[in-house]
Design a protein around this motif. Structure first.
Motif, mmCIF file in Angstrom:
data_model
loop_
_atom_site.group_PDB
_atom_site.id
_atom_site.type_symbol
_atom_site.label_atom_id
_atom_site.label_comp_id
_atom_site.label_asym_id
_atom_site.label_seq_id
_atom_site.Cartn_x
_atom_site.Cartn_y
_atom_site.Cartn_z
ATOM 1 N N ILE A 78 40.012 52.289 52.917
ATOM 2 C CA ILE A 78 39.762 52.156 51.429
ATOM 3 C C ILE A 78 38.808 50.743 51.181
ATOM 4 O O ILE A 78 39.104 49.783 51.813
ATOM 5 N N ASP A 82 34.953 52.296 46.889
ATOM 6 C CA ASP A 82 35.855 53.461 46.576
ATOM 7 C C ASP A 82 36.252 53.099 45.252
ATOM 8 O O ASP A 82 37.242 53.936 44.852
ATOM 9 N N CYS A 84 38.624 51.160 43.771
ATOM 10 C CA CYS A 84 40.315 51.061 43.734
ATOM 11 C C CYS A 84 40.525 49.677 43.086
ATOM 12 O O CYS A 84 41.568 49.390 43.030
ATOM 13 N N LEU A 89 40.463 51.315 38.258
ATOM 14 C CA LEU A 89 41.396 52.384 38.176
ATOM 15 C C LEU A 89 42.031 52.548 36.735
ATOM 16 O O LEU A 89 42.289 53.710 36.604
ATOM 17 N N ASN A 93 40.022 56.734 38.110
ATOM 18 C CA ASN A 93 40.354 56.633 39.413
ATOM 19 C C ASN A 93 40.135 57.789 40.538
ATOM 20 O O ASN A 93 40.775 57.875 41.512
ATOM 21 N N CYS A 96 38.826 56.485 43.881
ATOM 22 C CA CYS A 96 39.813 55.888 44.532
ATOM 23 C C CYS A 96 41.045 57.330 45.084
ATOM 24 O O CYS A 96 41.365 57.006 46.159
ATOM 25 N N ILE A 100 42.201 57.897 49.008
ATOM 26 C CA ILE A 100 43.425 57.872 49.701
ATOM 27 C C ILE A 100 43.975 59.130 50.167
ATOM 28 O O ILE A 100 44.687 59.073 51.149
ATOM 29 N N VAL A 176 47.250 49.471 45.496
ATOM 30 C CA VAL A 176 46.760 50.174 44.572
ATOM 31 C C VAL A 176 47.606 51.024 43.494
ATOM 32 O O VAL A 176 47.541 50.880 42.220
ATOM 33 N N SER A 180 48.502 50.468 39.508
ATOM 34 C CA SER A 180 48.553 51.642 38.645
ATOM 35 C C SER A 180 49.652 52.185 38.125
ATOM 36 O O SER A 180 49.597 52.708 36.930
#
Length: 182
Positions: A78, A82, A84, A89, A93, A96, A100, A176, A180
């Motif tokens: 990551i 990306d 993130c 986010l 998102n 990201c 992942i 992450v 979120s």
């Protein structure tokens, strides 16, 4: 300097400055994907905990710090690019989650490869599969990618390197999902 001249300069200075920038527009809320962030947070924490508790069977490797850089950005990591970070986010998102997903697939394939044939880690594999299932709900189920077979003598070193990288990946991924899910 003459006080009157100084006063005139101070009064004229704002006229010489560029006008203030227009205020930034409020971020547009993009519909958030159907990812179950709370479940991902819980499973990513469990994965981090499990990988941290894996004991090294070869004592000599406990003090070994392996470093192998792959010029093709493999295994997936990551990165800042990306998206993130918390502010991105909240609005988008997708990139990201794709990174992942790519990392989870890589480590799933690695744990089921010949490198871990003599040392299966079923609890770790199960947590990884469950987390992968949650993230894949949104992005489909891509095929497995077989890992290139390696020499048996290299398996302990490759296991150590894979688990170190998985631990780093899981820690960042957990952060992450923690943000979120909040």
């Amino acid at each position: 300097m003459d006080p009157l001249r100084c006063l005139r300069l101070c009064l004229c200075l704002p006229l010489l400055l560029p006008p203030p920038a227009a205020p930034a527009p409020a971020p547009v809320q993009v519909p958030v994907s159907g990812t179950d962030w709370a479940a991902c947070r819980s499973l990513s924490r469990e994965l981090s905990r499990l990988v941290a508790t894996v004991k090294e069977p070869h004592r000599v490797l406990e003090e070994t710090h392996l470093s192998e850089e792959d010029p093709k950005n493999w295994p997936p990591r990551i990165r800042c690019s990306d998206a993130c970070d918390p502010s991105t986010l909240d609005t988008n998102n997708t990139r990201c989650l794709q990174r992942i997903l790519q990392g989870l697939q890589h480590y799933r394939d690695l744990l089921s490869s010949d490198i871990f044939t003599a040392r299966r880690l079923p609890r770790l594999e199960t947590a990884l599969e469950q987390l992968l299932g949650l993230v894949q709900q949104e992005h489909g189920r891509p095929p497995r990618h077989p890992v290139t077979p390696s020499e048996a003598w290299a398996h302990p070193l490759l296991q150590r390197l894979a688990l170190q990288r998985l631990q780093s990946f899981a820690a960042i991924m957990s952060r992450v999902f923690t943000h979120s899910a909040s």
